[in-house]
Structures are given as structure tokens and as C-alpha cells.
Design a protein around this motif. Structure first.
Motif, PDB file in Angstrom:
ATOM      1  N   ILE A  41      42.642 -29.944  -4.780  1.00  0.00           N
ATOM      2  CA  ILE A  41      41.333 -30.268  -5.350  1.00  0.00           C
ATOM      3  C   ILE A  41      41.096 -31.770  -5.226  1.00  0.00           C
ATOM      4  O   ILE A  41      41.842 -32.581  -5.787  1.00  0.00           O
ATOM      5  N   GLN A  42      40.066 -32.125  -4.497  1.00  0.00           N
ATOM      6  CA  GLN A  42      39.755 -33.540  -4.314  1.00  0.00           C
ATOM      7  C   GLN A  42      39.321 -34.174  -5.633  1.00  0.00           C
ATOM      8  O   GLN A  42      38.727 -33.516  -6.487  1.00  0.00           O
ATOM      9  N   ASN A  43      39.634 -35.453  -5.792  1.00  0.00           N
ATOM     10  CA  ASN A  43      39.238 -36.219  -6.974  1.00  0.00           C
ATOM     11  C   ASN A  43      39.768 -35.595  -8.267  1.00  0.00           C
ATOM     12  O   ASN A  43      39.083 -35.575  -9.289  1.00  0.00           O
ATOM     13  N   TRP A  44      41.000 -35.069  -8.205  1.00  0.00           N
ATOM     14  CA  TRP A  44      41.589 -34.419  -9.392  1.00  0.00           C
ATOM     15  C   TRP A  44      41.675 -35.386 -10.576  1.00  0.00           C
ATOM     16  O   TRP A  44      41.354 -35.012 -11.709  1.00  0.00           O
ATOM     17  N   ASN A  45      42.080 -36.623 -10.335  1.00  0.00           N
ATOM     18  CA  ASN A  45      42.215 -37.589 -11.430  1.00  0.00           C
ATOM     19  C   ASN A  45      40.868 -37.860 -12.103  1.00  0.00           C
ATOM     20  O   ASN A  45      40.798 -37.984 -13.340  1.00  0.00           O
ATOM     21  N   GLU A  46      39.798 -37.957 -11.308  1.00  0.00           N
ATOM     22  CA  GLU A  46      38.468 -38.160 -11.895  1.00  0.00           C
ATOM     23  C   GLU A  46      38.043 -36.959 -12.735  1.00  0.00           C
ATOM     24  O   GLU A  46      37.423 -37.120 -13.798  1.00  0.00           O
ATOM     25  N   ILE A  47      38.405 -35.759 -12.271  1.00  0.00           N
ATOM     26  CA  ILE A  47      38.068 -34.549 -13.036  1.00  0.00           C
ATOM     27  C   ILE A  47      38.789 -34.551 -14.382  1.00  0.00           C
ATOM     28  O   ILE A  47      38.204 -34.213 -15.418  1.00  0.00           O
ATOM     29  N   ILE A  48      40.069 -34.966 -14.394  1.00  0.00           N
ATOM     30  CA  ILE A  48      40.837 -35.012 -15.642  1.00  0.00           C
ATOM     31  C   ILE A  48      40.219 -36.023 -16.610  1.00  0.00           C
ATOM     32  O   ILE A  48      40.093 -35.769 -17.823  1.00  0.00           O
ATOM     33  N   GLU A  49      39.829 -37.187 -16.094  1.00  0.00           N
ATOM     34  CA  GLU A  49      39.193 -38.189 -16.955  1.00  0.00           C
ATOM     35  C   GLU A  49      37.889 -37.649 -17.536  1.00  0.00           C
ATOM     36  O   GLU A  49      37.535 -37.928 -18.689  1.00  0.00           O
ATOM     37  N   HIS A  50      37.181 -36.892 -16.725  1.00  0.00           N
ATOM     38  CA  HIS A  50      35.943 -36.253 -17.178  1.00  0.00           C
ATOM     39  C   HIS A  50      36.213 -35.299 -18.344  1.00  0.00           C
ATOM     40  O   HIS A  50      35.470 -35.282 -19.339  1.00  0.00           O
ATOM     41  N   ILE A  51      37.293 -34.512 -18.233  1.00  0.00           N
ATOM     42  CA  ILE A  51      37.659 -33.558 -19.285  1.00  0.00           C
ATOM     43  C   ILE A  51      38.130 -34.302 -20.544  1.00  0.00           C
ATOM     44  O   ILE A  51      37.787 -33.927 -21.679  1.00  0.00           O
ATOM     45  N   LYS A  52      38.919 -35.362 -20.365  1.00  0.00           N
ATOM     46  CA  LYS A  52      39.427 -36.128 -21.514  1.00  0.00           C
ATOM     47  C   LYS A  52      38.286 -36.724 -22.330  1.00  0.00           C
ATOM     48  O   LYS A  52      38.420 -36.936 -23.545  1.00  0.00           O
ATOM     49  N   ALA A  53      37.189 -37.020 -21.672  1.00  0.00           N
ATOM     50  CA  ALA A  53      36.030 -37.582 -22.369  1.00  0.00           C
ATOM     51  C   ALA A  53      35.221 -36.512 -23.096  1.00  0.00           C
ATOM     52  O   ALA A  53      34.097 -36.768 -23.529  1.00  0.00           O
ATOM     53  N   ARG A  54      35.801 -35.333 -23.236  1.00  0.00           N
ATOM     54  CA  ARG A  54      35.195 -34.191 -23.940  1.00  0.00           C
ATOM     55  C   ARG A  54      33.928 -33.686 -23.241  1.00  0.00           C
ATOM     56  O   ARG A  54      33.031 -33.112 -23.855  1.00  0.00           O
ATOM     57  N   ASN A  55      33.877 -33.890 -21.935  1.00  0.00           N
ATOM     58  CA  ASN A  55      32.756 -33.379 -21.164  1.00  0.00           C
ATOM     59  C   ASN A  55      33.083 -31.987 -20.619  1.00  0.00           C
ATOM     60  O   ASN A  55      34.234 -31.673 -20.327  1.00  0.00           O
ATOM     61  N   ASN A  56      32.070 -31.151 -20.484  1.00  0.00           N
ATOM     62  CA  ASN A  56      32.263 -29.818 -19.922  1.00  0.00           C
ATOM     63  C   ASN A  56      32.427 -29.891 -18.402  1.00  0.00           C
ATOM     64  O   ASN A  56      31.895 -30.797 -17.747  1.00  0.00           O
TER      65      ASN A  56
END
Length: 633
Positions: free
Chosen positions: A242-257
Motif C-alpha cells: 500500500i503506497q503512502n502507508w505512513n501517511e495513512i497511519i498518521e491520518h488514522i492517528k489524528a482520529r480521521n476516518n
């Protein structure tokens, strides 16, 4: 001599056993033996690895090991070739009863009567044929303390020691513990299976992973979507896919859907677009512990090579035709052993449907989602069979493909290898196949690295392998390894009441294939077909039905006698099916050599140009054969 042995001698003599006797007076075979093996299936499956380990301790020292059921019936025998030959001559084979009523006093009979571990030697055996041996046997008991079988280790008197009995007792204890564990874990296993079935039946790809991207669980649908097989799960890393996995995790940590986001995933084969949904799993401190990932397709399409027909079994037991009672018992037995890891040996005349049964067993088993790889041991040249089965490394031999090649056993990982015409396998390859069965590893040509494999082996032959063993054409040890779960398919003449069903089935099937109407068969004509001997079995019957449909009328006159009918059918099969047989043979050779025209022509003993003409004549679709082309000269 101990008193209990003397008493056992008296009981044996009173039952008519003589010192000069050599064989058990009760030896089962056929359906009776199959029923006994089926009845003791769990004992056989649990005991086999422990018997193998016990035998490995004494391998080459003149010993053989025997597993019996609660009544003393032999379920399995393995051992050194010389002493095993002697035991076979004395009919110590599967189905022979070793209790004192049928063979007299021996260690296995004393285990049944005394219910304790026993070691007896020389003249402590009743019959003189056993006086050269020392036998050490121990009972195998169930969770309630009742005897369900026995294990015995027999060797020449000079080779046996008191510690031999200790090894046998230890093996029996280990078998008992494993049976006990199986019993206690049964309900747990059912619960686990229920959860796994639910998890894997969902059409969405579902997996969980940690924040770094290490996968902890993954269902089968996700594995398929990624293009991997079950055993390759450990190779998958989410950040690689999955490309940009780290950005996706940061997105989730910020309580975003992160719901139904279109994203490209690097599968094993190529890059594919999927819709992705992520749900965080929190620990007690409300920190993200794991991520649940749900994947679904944007549109349905065929993606992965694992879903194409090649490497899959087509037939199921629903397509096995018959109502004959004995034949249906064979079907029931085949279903019962489908999930076993033990090898299956299918025997029967040509045309009885051995590969159909093998495919049905595979499709009925838990391996049905994994490959079914069929290998005709009689059709592959001797010089190619090892590379076909085990593969080879780059530069292993002249003409080897750059980068090497994967063998059939590796391709079949997790699934089934069907070794058809096993009786045709060269002796040197039999040794290597035996090692695969015993050690569960293969070694490619040109390599010293052992590759672990998980495959179920089903072998088939129309030969009498016992006779082949006696004539030196087939290894005895391999025969016993293959013949763990035997299935005998009777010829069509032995269940002729099924012929009308076969005729109706092939009428419908072939009529659709040829886009023609079927032929009406009168009762009188049907009687001719039922009375015919069918030496070619179901395959011959299918050829005759195809001839009828092509002729658009029955091919036998009602005035013909049964003998005349037989001659007519034989002649028709010979004349009409010659071209069909030639076409099928050419296709099979092309498949075996992966489209190599030069090699195919050499095997067929014709010129390359002749081969191309025959391909055009028979309208053979070369696009379905690897590296093969009708136009490439």
C-alpha cells in the motif's frame, strides 16, 4: 518361561494352532480390509509418525514395526527390506490377525490377553516360524483405559535388547497422549473452525496488522486479492503493498476516518485498484494497537493466475456416477479419507476413472482451494521426470532455462500431487519420491538446498504393484508408503447396473459438445450394452456413445448375438477413436514438454513439419499450451 506364556500356549493349542503353522488363519482383504482401516482411521493417522520415528531408531538393524487394532488385526507394517520380506512370506501383512486364536502365542496376542507390555523371544512364540525373532509389544489405550490397539517391534534374536521394549512402551505412551489431546481439543477445534469458516466465507478481504504493517491475521479472500497462496502470507508486508502507508497511519492517528478510499495495491502480479477501509483497534490506554483493513473490489474481474483452470481439479463426487452398493461404499470411503494427509493409492483397470476419483478427493478435502497437479509418470521421458517433479536451478544442465524452473511439487504447495501410472516410474526416481514422502522435502536439480513442502500425494496405477515388487520393478518400501489408504476401483462389468446412468450422462454431455441430438436407445439395445464386457471400461463406453451420436443412430443390429456385439464395439472403438486418440496424445505430449516443438516431435518420432500439419489437421488450440504456437516454425 513365564506361567502366563505357558497358559497362552495351552489356549492356542486348544484352538487348533500347531507349531508347524506359518500363516494366520484369518487374513482380510478387499472391502473387509477397507472397512477395518476406515474404522481405525484415527489410530492409523495418529500412530503412523510415531511408528516411523520408532523404526528410524533401529533402521538398518534388522527390525520391522507393526500396528494392530484391538483385536490383533495388522493395520500397518514398515521395516528393513530383508526381515520385511520374511514377514511378508509369513503373511504378516495388512489384514492378518495376530491374536492367539489365529496364529498362536506372540507378543501382540499377549498384549491383547494380558493387557500389559510384553517382550518374548525364540521358543516363547508358539509356532516355530517365529522362533528366530524377539518381539516387543505394548498396548495402546484410550482415555477410558480400554485397549484400542497395539504396537510391536520385531527383530532377530541377536539384535533385540531389553531397552527395545522401553522404546515401544514410550511410543505407545506418546500415541495415547496424542489421542487424548485430540479428544480434549475436539470441541476447541470445532469452535475454531466455526470462526475461521465465518472469517474466510466473507467476500471482502479482511486483515489486521500493527502500525508498522506486520500482518497478524488475514482471511483467504484477502490472500487471493493480493495474488498469494496461503503459505506465502508471511512474505506480505503492508508498506510494500500500500503506497503512502505512513501517511495513512498518521491520518488514522489524528482520529480521521478512512472509509472506501480508492487506492492502488501492489499485488504479487501487478498493481490493482481497490477500495480500502481502515478501523483502528485501541488498547486500554486508547492508543492504537492494531489496524483492521477491509478491502473490496471496484469491479469484478479475473486478476490472478491462481484462479485459472490450470492447476485445479474439475471433478467432484457429485459427478461420480453409480448406484451399485459396493461402488457407493468406495465413494463413501474416499470421502472419509479426503482430509487425511496420508498417501492414497488408487488401483483399477484402465478407464475406470482413477483421475476422476483423485480430483474428487482433492475437491472434497480442505486442500480444495489449493492446486491439484496431475503428473503422468508414463508419459514423461526418463531424462525429464526429475526436473518436472522437483525443478532445477539456473545452469543445472545443458538447455536449462535461465533462472531455473519450479517443479510440480513446489507448484502444488498446500494442495495435491496426483501421480498417475506410478508403476511406470523409473527405479531411481522411486528412491527420490520415497525421500519426499518420508522427509517432506525436495531438492532441485543443481542445488543442495532442501525445500520443505506440504502436499498430499495420490498415486494411481492399472498395474498389480505387488507383482511389480516381486519382479523387482517397484520398490517394496515405496509401495508400503504409497499404499497407506488404498482404493480399488472395480471394472465396469462388476457394476453393470450403472451402465444406463453412464449412458444417459454421456448422451447429454457429448450431445451438447457436438451440438447434436442424442440417440434413442431401446430396452433391447440397452440390454446389449449392459451385457457387453467393456474391457476399456467407462472410457470405452464414452467412445461408443460419441460414435452413436455422430452416426445419429445405434450401431448394433438387434439380431446380433452378445459375442457379435462385442466384436462390433471393439472394431468401432479401434477405427473411430484412432484419430481422436492421436489428437489427444499429441496434445498431452505438447503439454508435457511445455510447447517445445522439437522435443515433442522427437517423442512422437515424427518430423517437425509433420507435427505442424497434424496440429492444423486436428485443429489443436496451441494458445492454451505454454510457449506453443501453430504459426511459429
Amino acid at each position: 518361561m513365564e506361567d502366563y506364556i505357558k497358559e497362552a500356549h495351552k489356549r492356542s493349542i486348544s484352538k487348533g494352532i500347531l507349531l508347524k503353522n506359518s500363516f494366520s488363519t484369518k487374513i482380510l482383504d478387499g472391502f473387509e480390509l477397507e472397512n477395518i482401516l476406515d474404522k481405525n482411521k484415527e489410530l492409523i493417522l495418529v500412530a503412523t509418525p510415531f511408528i516411523n520415528k520408532l523404526y528410524n531408531f533401529v533402521r538398518g538393524s534388522g527390525f520391522f514395526a507393526v500396528l494392530c487394532d484391538r483385536e490383533g488385526c495388522i493395520l500397518n507394517v514398515i521395516g528393513d527390506e530383508k526381515i520385511l520380506d520374511e514377514a511378508s512370506e509369513l503373511k504378516m501383512i495388512k489384514g492378518a490377525y495376530m491374536d492367539e486364536a489365529h496364529i498362536g502365542t506372540n507378543a501382540m496376542s499377549l498384549v491383547v490377553s494380558e493387557q500389559i507390555p510384553i517382550q518374548i523371544s525364540g521358543k516363547e512364540h508358539l509356532i516355530s516360524a517365529y522362533h528366530k525373532w524377539t518381539c516387543s509389544a505394548a498396548p495402546i489405550k484410550d482415555i477410558n483405559g480400554d485397549i484400542i490397539g497395539s504396537i510391536d517391534l520385531t527383530g532377530y534374536i541377536g539384535n533385540a535388547h531389553p531397552h527395545t521394549l522401553g522404546m515401544v512402551v514410550a511410543a505407545a505412551d506418546a500415541i495415547e497422549k496424542m489421542l487424548k489431546i485430540n479428544k480434549y481439543n475436539l470441541m476447541l477445534e470445532i469452535s475454531k473452525k466455526r470462526l475461521e469458516t465465518t472469517f474466510n466465507s466473507i467476500s471482502l478481504g479482511i486483515l489486521t496488522c500493527d502500525l508498522i504493517g506486520n500482518i497478524t491475521t488475514m482471511n483467504k479472500q484477502a490472500t487471493r486479492m493480493f495474488g498469494y497462496r496461503e503459505h506465502e502470507k508471511r512474505k506480505i508486508k503492508i508498506p510494500d503493498m500500500i503506497q503512502n502507508w505512513n501517511e495513512i497511519i498518521e491520518h488514522i492517528k489524528a482520529r480521521n476516518n478512512y472509509i472506501d478510499e480508492d487506492i492502488y495495491i501492489n499485488t504479487k502480479i501487478n498493481k490493482v485498484q481497490y477500495a480500502l477501509t481502515l478501523y483502528p483497534i485501541y488498547n486500554s490506554k486508547m492508543n492504537i494497537e492494531e489496524i483492521t483493513i477491509i478491502i473490496h473490489e471496484l469491479k469484478k474481474s479475473k486478476k490472478f493466475s491462481g484462479k485459472i483452470l490450470n492447476g485445479q481439479a474439475i471433478y467432484t463426487f457429485e459427478q461420480v456416477i453409480g448406484k451399485n452398493e459396493k461402488f457407493m461404499k468406495i465413494v463413501a470411503y474416499a470421502k472419509k479419507i479426503a482430509d487425511s494427509k496420508s498417501t492414497v493409492l488408487i488401483t483399477g483397470e484402465s478407464g475406470t476413472g482413477k483421475e476422476v476419483f483423485a480430483q474428487a478427493i482433492h475437491n472434497y478435502s480442505i486442500r480444495n482451494d489449493d492446486p491439484f497437479i496431475a503428473v503422468n509418470c508414463g508419459a514423461i521421458p526418463r531424462t525429464l521426470i526429475e526436473s518436472e517433479l522437483f525443478g532445477y536451478e539456473d545452469g543445472a544442465f545443458t538447455g536449462a532455462k535461465k533462472g531455473g524452473s519450479v517443479g510440480k511439487f513446489e507448484i502444488a504447495e498446500g494442495g495435491t500431487v496426483f501421480l498417475d501410472e506410478i508403476g511406470e516410474m523409473p527405479i531411481d526416481m522411486q528412491v527420490k519420491l520415497l525421500r519426499v514422502i518420508e522427509a517432506g522435502v525436495i531438492t532441485r536439480i543443481g542445488s543442495s538446498i532442501e525445500i520443505p513442502i506440504d502436499v498430499r500425494i495420490i498415486a494411481a496405477t492399472n498395474r498389480n504393484l505387488k507383482n511389480e515388487v516381486e519382479s523387482g520393478n517397484f520398490r517394496k518400501d515405496l509401495y508400503y508408503r504409497l499404499n497407506v489408504l488404498p482404493i480399488y476401483l472395480p471394472p465396469l462389468r462388476e457394476h453393470s447396473e450403472d451402465i444406463p446412468e453412464f449412458i444417459n450422462y454421456y448422451m447429454e454431455k457429448i450431445s451438447k459438445k457436438l451440438n447434436k441430438q442424442g440417440v434413442n436407445i431401446s430396452n433391447e439395445y440397452m440390454k446389449y450394452l449392459i451385457d457387453y464386457d467393456w474391457p476399456g471400461n467407462v472410457r470405452e463406453l464414452e467412445n461408443v456413445i460419441e460414435l452413436m451420436i455422430n452416426s445419429e443412430e445405434p450401431v448394433i443390429n438387434f439380431g446380433d448375438s452378445v459375442d457379435e456385439v462385442q466384436k462390433i464395439i471393439v472394431n468401432l472403438n479401434t477405427n473411430v477413436s484412432l484419430e481422436l486418440m492421436e489428437k489427444q496424445h499429441i496434445i498431452k505430449v505438447l503439454q508435457d514438454v511445455k510447447g517445445n516443438m522439437t522435443l515433442a516431435a522427437n517423442i512422437l518420432e515424427i518430423g517437425r513439419n509433420t507435427l505442424y500439419r497434424k496440429i492444423e489437421k486436428f485443429d489443436i488450440d496451441c494458445s492454451k499450451i505454454d510457449h506453443c504456437s501453430k504459426v511459429e516454425r
